[in-house]
Design a protein around this motif. Structure first.
Motif, short mmCIF file in Angstrom:
data_model
loop_
_atom_site.label_atom_id
_atom_site.label_comp_id
_atom_site.label_asym_id
_atom_site.label_seq_id
_atom_site.Cartn_x
_atom_site.Cartn_y
_atom_site.Cartn_z
N ASP A 75 0.83 -1.21 0.00
CA ASP A 75 0.00 0.00 0.00
C ASP A 75 0.87 1.26 0.00
O ASP A 75 0.60 2.22 -0.74
N LEU A 76 1.91 1.25 0.83
CA LEU A 76 2.82 2.40 0.87
C LEU A 76 3.56 2.58 -0.45
O LEU A 76 3.76 3.70 -0.93
N ALA A 77 3.98 1.47 -1.06
CA ALA A 77 4.70 1.54 -2.32
C ALA A 77 3.81 2.09 -3.44
O ALA A 77 4.27 2.89 -4.28
N ARG A 78 2.56 1.67 -3.46
CA ARG A 78 1.65 2.19 -4.48
C ARG A 78 1.42 3.69 -4.32
O ARG A 78 1.39 4.44 -5.29
N ARG A 79 1.28 4.11 -3.07
CA ARG A 79 1.11 5.54 -2.83
C ARG A 79 2.38 6.30 -3.15
O ARG A 79 2.35 7.43 -3.64
N SER A 80 3.51 5.68 -2.87
CA SER A 80 4.79 6.29 -3.18
C SER A 80 4.96 6.49 -4.69
O SER A 80 5.52 7.49 -5.14
N ARG A 81 4.48 5.54 -5.46
CA ARG A 81 4.58 5.65 -6.92
C ARG A 81 3.91 6.94 -7.40
O ARG A 81 4.47 7.67 -8.23
N THR A 82 2.72 7.22 -6.87
CA THR A 82 2.03 8.46 -7.24
C THR A 82 2.85 9.68 -6.85
O THR A 82 2.98 10.65 -7.61
N GLY A 83 3.45 9.62 -5.65
CA GLY A 83 4.28 10.73 -5.19
C GLY A 83 5.51 10.93 -6.04
O GLY A 83 5.90 12.07 -6.34
N TRP A 84 6.14 9.83 -6.46
CA TRP A 84 7.31 9.93 -7.33
C TRP A 84 6.95 10.60 -8.66
O TRP A 84 7.68 11.47 -9.15
N LEU A 85 5.85 10.20 -9.25
CA LEU A 85 5.47 10.77 -10.53
C LEU A 85 5.16 12.26 -10.41
O LEU A 85 5.52 13.06 -11.28
N ASP A 86 4.50 12.63 -9.31
CA ASP A 86 4.21 14.05 -9.09
C ASP A 86 5.51 14.83 -8.87
O ASP A 86 5.69 15.92 -9.45
N ALA A 87 6.41 14.29 -8.06
CA ALA A 87 7.68 14.97 -7.81
C ALA A 87 8.53 15.05 -9.07
O ALA A 87 9.23 16.05 -9.30
N ALA A 88 8.48 14.00 -9.89
CA ALA A 88 9.25 14.01 -11.13
C ALA A 88 8.78 15.12 -12.05
O ALA A 88 9.59 15.81 -12.70
#
Length: 394
Positions: A75-88
């Motif tokens: 669950d944390l990794a999936r949410r992190s993926r969204t955060g990475w894309l936004d930060a990128a």
């Protein structure tokens, strides 16, 4: 390839600085929390002892290993993926949604992947034929009797570990209400105040994101959680002819390290099989995998050795073993693997679990990823922290 540098701060402006949040540590976990704080309209001061990110955040594969996690970590990794894309998108990071290719070289390895597909679904785990795997590796399948097939994990992300943390820091430095104090050592922390080598920094909330160096600031908490340093043997090689994929490439040894795979029914048989034909890989704690950087070079690793204080020496036999196995996966001869750079990776590890989340005093929290998935979880942890959804560990 050099690590992107960060600007030296205006050091005279640090003493007495006040912010909504003070983050100690400019690794990827600390920076992710700073990015999330900015997104929520908070002021942030980041205190970092070095003049640029030089630790675990720049020494890794740049692989956000989403699908191989399990339970709360998934669950944390999936949410992190969204955060990475936004930060990128904000910071101009290279972050292709390239996925990960898990190479299966036996029926047992393929069975683990099929079982994961059955659990997660065909969108999350996309099986690949031996010809498709060979094509991704840049080699024809003809003459290769060591390929059974594989699986693509499309949710996995790639970033350039040499640039991600420095670029995030540069983006943060340009935001209103953000102050970065590089070259500033923390000597103590209490509610509302971080004491540094350049004077006090004040914050309503304080986060210690110092990874394996928690024992240098809060040794009792580090010892209670059993934190050790995991050192890794890593190398960068010139890309073998034909290998052009941005997807991370994982192998059977990867399947033996990540919970998403090890929970499968065939995982025990896989460990027995690998132990039979490659005991030496298990002996060095190998996770044979590789990732291609934007310049075409390839990061190859890694081994795992654990100690409270890491030794600075690397055994050449370990490096040769990893490179030889990577060559086999790629379908090339050892002579076609040309090393351009070697280094020792390091991250925090603990037998007690993958996370240390501990409130040290009112408004002061220590947060350390005590496994090799800091890049993977970073932005998910940040979102959970601010949502109050991150459970503390004992």
């Amino acid at each position: 390839m050099s690590i992107a540098t960060a600007p030296t701060p205006a050091r005279s402006s640090l003493p007495g600085t006040r912010a909504d949040l003070v983050v100690v540590g400019a690794g990827i976990v600390g920076l992710a929390h700073a990015v999330e704080a900015v997104r929520r309209g908070l002021s942030v001061t980041i205190v970092e002892r070095d003049l640029r990110p030089v630790g675990a955040s720049v020494r890794n594969f740049g692989h956000c290993c989403v699908t191989a996690q399990r339970g709360e970590l998934l669950d944390l990794a999936r949410r992190s993926r969204t955060g990475w894309l936004d930060a990128a998108a904000k910071a101009g990071l290279w972050a292709p949604e390239a996925g990960a290719l898990v190479v299966a070289r036996s029926a047992t390895e393929l069975a683990v992947l099929e079982e994961l597909r059955d659990e997660r679904g065909t969108d999350a785990v996309r099986m690949r034929t031996r010809d498709e795997v060979a094509d991704t590796l840049g080699r024809a399948a003809d003459g290769r009797d060591d390929l059974a097939g594989g699986a693509m994990l499309p949710a996995d992300l790639r970033v350039n570990p040499r640039e991600a943390a420095p670029k995030l820091a540069a983006w943060l430095a340009a935001q209103p209400g953000v102050h970065l104090a590089w070259g500033t050592n923390v000597v103590g922390v209490e509610s509302g105040t971080v004491h540094t080598s350049r004077g006090p920094v004040h914050g309503d909330q304080i986060l210690l994101c110092v990874g394996h160096d928690l024992d240098r600031l809060r040794p009792a908490e580090a010892e209670a959680h059993g934190i050790q340093r995991c050192r890794l043997s890593m190398a960068r090689i010139a890309a073998p002819a034909g290998f052009r994929s941005d997807a991370a490439v994982l192998t059977a040894t990867s399947m033996l390290r990540y919970d998403g795979f090890t929970a499968m029914p065939s995982a025990a048989a896989l460990r027995e099989e690998v132990s039979g034909h490659s005991a030496e890989l298990l002996g060095i704690g190998a996770n044979v995998m590789f990732t291609r950087l934007p310049d075409g070079t390839v990061l190859v690793g890694d081994s795992h050795a654990y100690d409270t204080t890491e030794i600075p020496f690397q055994e050449e036999a370990t490096s040769r073993l990893l490179l030889r196995e990577a060559a086999r996966v790629l379908g090339v001869g050892p002579g076609e693997v040309r090393v351009t750079e070697r280094w020792q990776g390091v991250y925090a590890s603990s037998p007690r679990g993958p996370l240390l989340v501990r409130d040290l005093a009112p408004g002061v929290r220590a947060l350390t990823v005590t496994s090799g998935i800091g890049m993977t979880l970073s932005f998910g942890l940040a979102a959970a922290t601010f949502d109050g959804a991150l459970r503390t560990t004992v």
